[in-house]
Motif scaffolding. Structure first.
Motif, PDB file in Angstrom:
ATOM      1  N   ILE A  39       0.630  -1.555  -0.266  1.00 16.35           N
ATOM      2  CA  ILE A  39       0.193   0.162  -0.049  1.00 16.35           C
ATOM      3  C   ILE A  39       1.012   1.630   0.027  1.00 16.35           C
ATOM      4  N   ILE A  40       2.142   0.827   1.007  1.00  9.82           N
ATOM      5  CA  ILE A  40       3.120   2.360   0.794  1.00  9.82           C
ATOM      6  C   ILE A  40       3.858   2.402   0.216  1.00  9.82           C
ATOM      7  N   ASP A  41       4.247   1.409  -0.829  1.00  9.65           N
ATOM      8  CA  ASP A  41       5.307   1.946  -2.041  1.00  9.65           C
ATOM      9  C   ASP A  41       3.943   2.252  -3.040  1.00  9.65           C
ATOM     10  N   SER A  42       3.101   1.761  -3.615  1.00 10.88           N
ATOM     11  CA  SER A  42       2.116   1.845  -4.641  1.00 10.88           C
ATOM     12  C   SER A  42       1.189   3.363  -4.379  1.00 10.88           C
ATOM     13  N   HIS A  46       7.584   6.809  -3.855  1.00  9.93           N
ATOM     14  CA  HIS A  46       7.250   8.666  -5.043  1.00  9.93           C
ATOM     15  C   HIS A  46       6.891   7.978  -7.056  1.00  9.93           C
ATOM     16  N   LEU A  47       6.672   6.934  -6.379  1.00 11.09           N
ATOM     17  CA  LEU A  47       5.785   6.496  -8.331  1.00 11.09           C
ATOM     18  C   LEU A  47       5.623   7.865  -8.353  1.00 11.09           C
ATOM     19  N   GLN A  48       5.420   8.022  -9.642  1.00 15.64           N
ATOM     20  CA  GLN A  48       4.944   9.382 -10.424  1.00 15.64           C
ATOM     21  C   GLN A  48       4.521   9.102 -11.650  1.00 15.64           C
ATOM     22  N   PRO A  49       3.074   8.928 -12.339  1.00 12.02           N
ATOM     23  CA  PRO A  49       2.334   8.631 -11.152  1.00 12.02           C
ATOM     24  C   PRO A  49       1.642   7.395 -10.183  1.00 12.02           C
TER      25      PRO A  49
END
Length: 151
Positions: A39-42, A46-49
């Motif tokens: 949940i935190i990673d997805s 810093h994933l954009q988007p």
């Protein structure tokens, strides 16, 4: 007083708790494969988007409901739309327009981004949810949803 807002990374643990509560409510807890780190990673790193975004309802510092969504593209419409994954309000807060406020916030996000369509799925037997969605002005079609779990 309930506040409706976009979720942030500090909400991840409570949001995951609500996701588990929804899975339990629907009798689907055994199919929940995600975990807090995912949940935190997805959704919040810093994933954009990000792979998903969330809107939360907060009452006295506690999350009591949420909407999760992604942005998708419709070939037929030739435009981007909001794809809602989950809508959930804790049982003790239902009947207080929290779901309505969450969905209105989702609509406002779309309006501010010139998005004209929100799509989501509902179980055909969930008559209460279908009535709620129709009250919003949404159209519910008769398509069945097929789930194919590849293990």
């Amino acid at each position: 007083m309930t506040t409706i807002r976009k979720a942030s990374q500090k909400d991840a643990k409570a949001l995951f708790g609500l996701i588990k509560a929804l899975a339990k409510y629907e009798g689907q807890l055994q199919y929940l494969k995600t975990d807090l780190n995912q949940i935190i990673d997805s959704g919040f790193l810093h994933l954009q988007p990000p792979k998903f975004e969330a809107i939360v309802a907060e009452n006295k510092g506690i999350l009591i409901g949420y909407v999760t969504y992604m942005w998708n593209y419709s070939i037929w419409n030739g435009s981007t739309y909001m794809a809602i994954d989950d809508v959930f309000v804790c049982k003790q807060f239902r009947g207080n327009n929290i779901g309505l406020k969450l969905m209105q916030y989702a609509k406002d996000i779309c309006t501010s981004n010139n998005i004209e369509l929100i799509k989501w799925e509902v179980e055909s037997t969930n008559e209460k949810a279908i009535r709620f969605y129709k009250k919003l002005g949404a159209e519910v079609n008769n398509k069945s949803i097929v789930k194919w779990y590849i293990t």
